[in-house]
Write a protein that holds these residues in place. Structure first.
Motif, PDB file in Angstrom:
ATOM      1  N   LEU A  39      -6.320  -1.148  -8.739  1.00 38.96           N
ATOM      2  CA  LEU A  39      -5.020  -0.739  -9.243  1.00 38.96           C
ATOM      3  C   LEU A  39      -4.633  -1.485 -10.507  1.00 38.96           C
ATOM      4  CD1 LEU A  39      -2.400   0.908  -8.842  1.00 38.96           C
ATOM      5  CD2 LEU A  39      -1.512  -1.052  -7.573  1.00 38.96           C
ATOM      6  N   HIS A  74       0.829  -1.205   0.000  1.00 38.10           N
ATOM      7  CA  HIS A  74       0.000   0.000   0.000  1.00 38.10           C
ATOM      8  C   HIS A  74       0.868   1.261   0.000  1.00 38.10           C
ATOM      9  CE1 HIS A  74      -3.304  -2.757   1.090  1.00 38.10           C
ATOM     10  NE2 HIS A  74      -4.073  -1.816   0.573  1.00 38.10           N
ATOM     11  N   ILE A 104       1.819   1.801  -3.556  1.00 37.86           N
ATOM     12  CA  ILE A 104       0.699   2.367  -4.312  1.00 37.86           C
ATOM     13  C   ILE A 104       0.606   3.873  -4.077  1.00 37.86           C
ATOM     14  CG2 ILE A 104      -1.818   2.444  -4.475  1.00 37.86           C
ATOM     15  CD1 ILE A 104      -1.830  -0.550  -3.904  1.00 37.86           C
ATOM     16  N   GLY A 154      -5.313   5.071  -1.870  1.00 34.39           N
ATOM     17  CA  GLY A 154      -4.304   4.508  -0.987  1.00 34.39           C
ATOM     18  C   GLY A 154      -4.317   5.142   0.390  1.00 34.39           C
ATOM     19  N   VAL A 166      -5.392   7.217  -7.464  1.00 32.15           N
ATOM     20  CA  VAL A 166      -4.643   6.165  -6.773  1.00 32.15           C
ATOM     21  C   VAL A 166      -4.173   6.658  -5.414  1.00 32.15           C
ATOM     22  CG1 VAL A 166      -2.594   4.696  -6.865  1.00 32.15           C
ATOM     23  CG2 VAL A 166      -3.922   5.108  -8.931  1.00 32.15           C
ATOM     24  N   TYR A 205       2.636   4.883  -7.590  1.00 30.09           N
ATOM     25  CA  TYR A 205       1.563   4.955  -8.577  1.00 30.09           C
ATOM     26  C   TYR A 205       0.564   6.070  -8.281  1.00 30.09           C
ATOM     27  CZ  TYR A 205       3.436   0.404  -9.791  1.00 30.09           C
ATOM     28  OH  TYR A 205       4.281  -0.614 -10.153  1.00 30.09           O
TER      29      TYR A 205
END
Length: 252
Positions: free
Chosen positions: A219, A157, A160, A200, A196, A164
């Motif tokens: 994702l 996580h 992420i 997250g 994203v 991302y």
């Protein structure tokens, strides 16, 4: 108002633009090639039986190490694309955002290396040992796997959120502030990164906004393919910008 796109580039920028373009196109391709044979690790069962299913899946996966190595390589190539982009931004505001883009990309790529290094190597070794163990030893290895998988949930996580999410958001904003790229295209990348990042951060807060199937579906199926496509288009634009005339030094 018409945006100027005829700004010349010097020879160093031309090289960086071409390096960034190659990385931006190659990174998503390597990532897709490594994700495709991965499969869905069965970890949703809340029992030692569930961890046994996950360990059996990993132990039987002949390319587990290779595909995780590919994911690490892909993350490093993405890092190369972001660093090259940040160092070729020409306008003041864009360059300012680029200063935050580089450390964000570096930290995010470190999470990628750590997460997939542990997932790819450590879990594979543990799964292979579990497959040949019996009795109490096998049960102890299952409990180790359960702890390791929960630990990896945290690093995953974090990956992420930073790589991302935040990094893509900063890349989109930087491109939007540079006159050489279409603003609508840049905004699309920033929006993807913001989605994203928001998802997250809310996951860390215990609030899930991901659709049915959880964060993995959100994702890997919905957003990451779009971010990969965005990065590849960015690579094409960077390569095109590298073809602009080279800036001439001032005549003394």
């Amino acid at each position: 108002m018409t945006r100027s796109t005829a700004e010349p580039v010097d020879s160093e920028q031309r090289i960086l633009l071409r390096i960034g373009a190659v990385c931006a196109i190659a990174g998503p391709l390597v990532l897709g090639a490594s994700f495709a044979p991965h499969g869905d690790l069965p970890t949703r069962e809340e029992s030692l039986v569930g961890e046994a299913v996950a360990l059996r899946f990993i132990a039987d996966h002949q390319t587990w190490l290779l595909i995780h190595l590919g994911t690490i390589v892909a993350g490093l190539i993405w890092l190369g694309a972001f660093v090259a982009l940040a160092n070729t931004l020409m306008r003041g505001a864009a360059r300012a955002v680029g200063r935050f883009l580089i450390p964000s990309a570096i930290v995010g790529s470190l999470f990628v290396v750590f997460d997939y290094g542990v997932d790819g190597y450590a879990l594979k070794v543990l799964a292979d040992e579990w497959a040949t163990a019996t009795g109490p030893e096998q049960e102890a290895l299952q409990r180790m796997a359960e702890t390791g998988i929960w630990f990896l949930n945290g690093t995953f996580h974090s990956e992420i959120v930073v790589f991302y999410g935040l990094t893509m958001l900063l890349a989109g904003l930087a491109v939007a502030l540079d006159a050489r790229y279409p603003r609508w295209f840049a905004v699309a990348g920033a929006i993807a990164g913001a989605l994203v990042l928001t998802n997250g951060l809310l996951a860390f807060a215990g609030v899930g906004l991901a659709p049915a199937g959880g964060t993995d579906l959100f994702l890997f199926v919905m957003v990451l393919p779009l971010e990969s496509l965005w990065l590849m288009v960015l690579g094409r634009l960077m390569w095109r910008n590298a073809k602009r005339r080279v800036a001439q030094p001032p005549v003394e």
